[in-house]
Motif scaffolding. Sequence first.
Motif, mmCIF file in Angstrom:
data_model
loop_
_atom_site.group_PDB
_atom_site.id
_atom_site.type_symbol
_atom_site.label_atom_id
_atom_site.label_comp_id
_atom_site.label_asym_id
_atom_site.label_seq_id
_atom_site.Cartn_x
_atom_site.Cartn_y
_atom_site.Cartn_z
ATOM 1 N N LYS A 24 1.183 -1.106 -0.327
ATOM 2 C CA LYS A 24 0.155 -0.214 0.090
ATOM 3 C C LYS A 24 0.851 1.020 -0.357
ATOM 4 O O LYS A 24 1.068 1.691 0.883
ATOM 5 N N GLY A 25 1.773 1.426 -0.941
ATOM 6 C CA GLY A 25 2.277 2.938 -1.270
ATOM 7 C C GLY A 25 3.706 2.722 -0.212
ATOM 8 O O GLY A 25 3.919 1.756 -0.440
ATOM 9 N N SER A 26 4.456 3.643 -0.264
ATOM 10 C CA SER A 26 5.228 3.627 0.763
ATOM 11 C C SER A 26 5.286 4.246 1.996
ATOM 12 O O SER A 26 5.424 5.489 1.466
ATOM 13 N N PRO A 27 5.196 3.936 2.879
ATOM 14 C CA PRO A 27 4.566 4.645 4.445
ATOM 15 C C PRO A 27 5.858 5.654 4.216
ATOM 16 O O PRO A 27 7.366 5.506 4.073
ATOM 17 N N LEU A 28 5.834 6.719 5.216
ATOM 18 C CA LEU A 28 7.089 7.840 5.540
ATOM 19 C C LEU A 28 7.872 6.312 6.675
ATOM 20 O O LEU A 28 9.010 6.989 6.256
ATOM 21 N N TRP A 29 7.220 5.789 7.695
ATOM 22 C CA TRP A 29 7.877 5.553 8.346
ATOM 23 C C TRP A 29 8.146 3.991 8.215
ATOM 24 O O TRP A 29 7.477 3.215 7.886
ATOM 25 N N LYS A 30 9.401 3.379 7.899
ATOM 26 C CA LYS A 30 9.205 2.077 8.313
ATOM 27 C C LYS A 30 10.407 0.730 9.293
ATOM 28 O O LYS A 30 11.024 1.827 9.554
ATOM 29 N N LEU A 31 9.556 0.217 9.579
ATOM 30 C CA LEU A 31 10.355 -0.300 10.958
ATOM 31 C C LEU A 31 10.935 -2.298 9.936
ATOM 32 O O LEU A 31 10.674 -3.007 9.434
ATOM 33 N N VAL A 32 12.127 -1.981 9.794
ATOM 34 C CA VAL A 32 12.644 -2.607 9.081
ATOM 35 C C VAL A 32 13.430 -3.673 9.913
ATOM 36 O O VAL A 32 13.684 -3.518 10.994
ATOM 37 N N PHE A 33 13.115 -4.965 9.256
ATOM 38 C CA PHE A 33 14.151 -5.637 10.199
ATOM 39 C C PHE A 33 13.812 -7.387 9.319
ATOM 40 O O PHE A 33 13.829 -7.941 7.835
ATOM 41 N N PHE A 34 15.732 -8.111 9.467
ATOM 42 C CA PHE A 34 15.964 -9.279 8.380
ATOM 43 C C PHE A 34 15.606 -10.791 8.926
ATOM 44 O O PHE A 34 15.252 -10.935 9.903
ATOM 45 N N GLY A 35 14.732 -11.656 8.151
ATOM 46 C CA GLY A 35 15.154 -12.512 8.707
ATOM 47 C C GLY A 35 14.828 -13.437 6.534
ATOM 48 O O GLY A 35 15.734 -13.181 6.145
ATOM 49 N N TYR A 36 14.578 -14.215 6.879
ATOM 50 C CA TYR A 36 14.371 -15.368 5.690
ATOM 51 C C TYR A 36 12.996 -16.621 5.702
ATOM 52 O O TYR A 36 12.754 -16.985 6.896
ATOM 53 N N THR A 37 12.361 -17.073 4.760
ATOM 54 C CA THR A 37 10.804 -17.855 5.077
ATOM 55 C C THR A 37 10.845 -19.215 5.377
ATOM 56 O O THR A 37 10.444 -19.496 5.916
ATOM 57 N N ASN A 38 12.488 -19.741 5.389
ATOM 58 C CA ASN A 38 12.437 -21.169 5.940
ATOM 59 C C ASN A 38 12.943 -20.685 7.108
ATOM 60 O O ASN A 38 13.384 -21.457 7.999
ATOM 61 N N CYS A 39 12.470 -19.821 7.998
ATOM 62 C CA CYS A 39 12.979 -19.672 9.041
ATOM 63 C C CYS A 39 11.938 -20.530 10.487
ATOM 64 O O CYS A 39 10.600 -20.084 9.828
ATOM 65 N N THR A 40 12.745 -21.195 11.321
ATOM 66 C CA THR A 40 11.238 -21.709 11.460
ATOM 67 C C THR A 40 10.511 -21.690 12.637
ATOM 68 O O THR A 40 9.912 -22.066 13.555
#
Length: 131
Positions: A24-40
């Motif tokens: 939905k567009g690009s919010p002014l603020w972003k909570l950024v976190f790193f990960g991967y989908t195969n993490c259980t």
Amino acid sequence: VSLPVAVPLPDTTQAALAEAKTAKGSPLWKLVFFGYTNCTDICPMSAGNAHKIVRDLRHQGLDIGNLFVTLDSERDSEETLKNYLSVFPETFGYIRADDSTMAALKASFGVEAIAYNKNPDNPRYLIDHST
């Protein structure tokens, strides 16, 4: 982790954030976190917590969204990321970057990551990482 002073992001990092796939567009603020989908374990829990935080902050009127940066572009295809994040409607965007952009993103955010037992014969390797 909070930084004692604001740290300016390099242009390459700002460009990657601007190109993130958002629902939905690009919010002014972003909570950024790193990960991967195969993490259980940790990544799904972190995604759920981030969703709740953003949902609550949006109810308070803050223009904010989540941004999931995959550390596993080889296995996390665009379709995989869309499916993984679909349980968090409209609060998540994602970045799937090439190696050089990922290196810049990790350096900008102070993220460390290492894949264990990653080889062509092991499609179930794990990635230890900071978030």
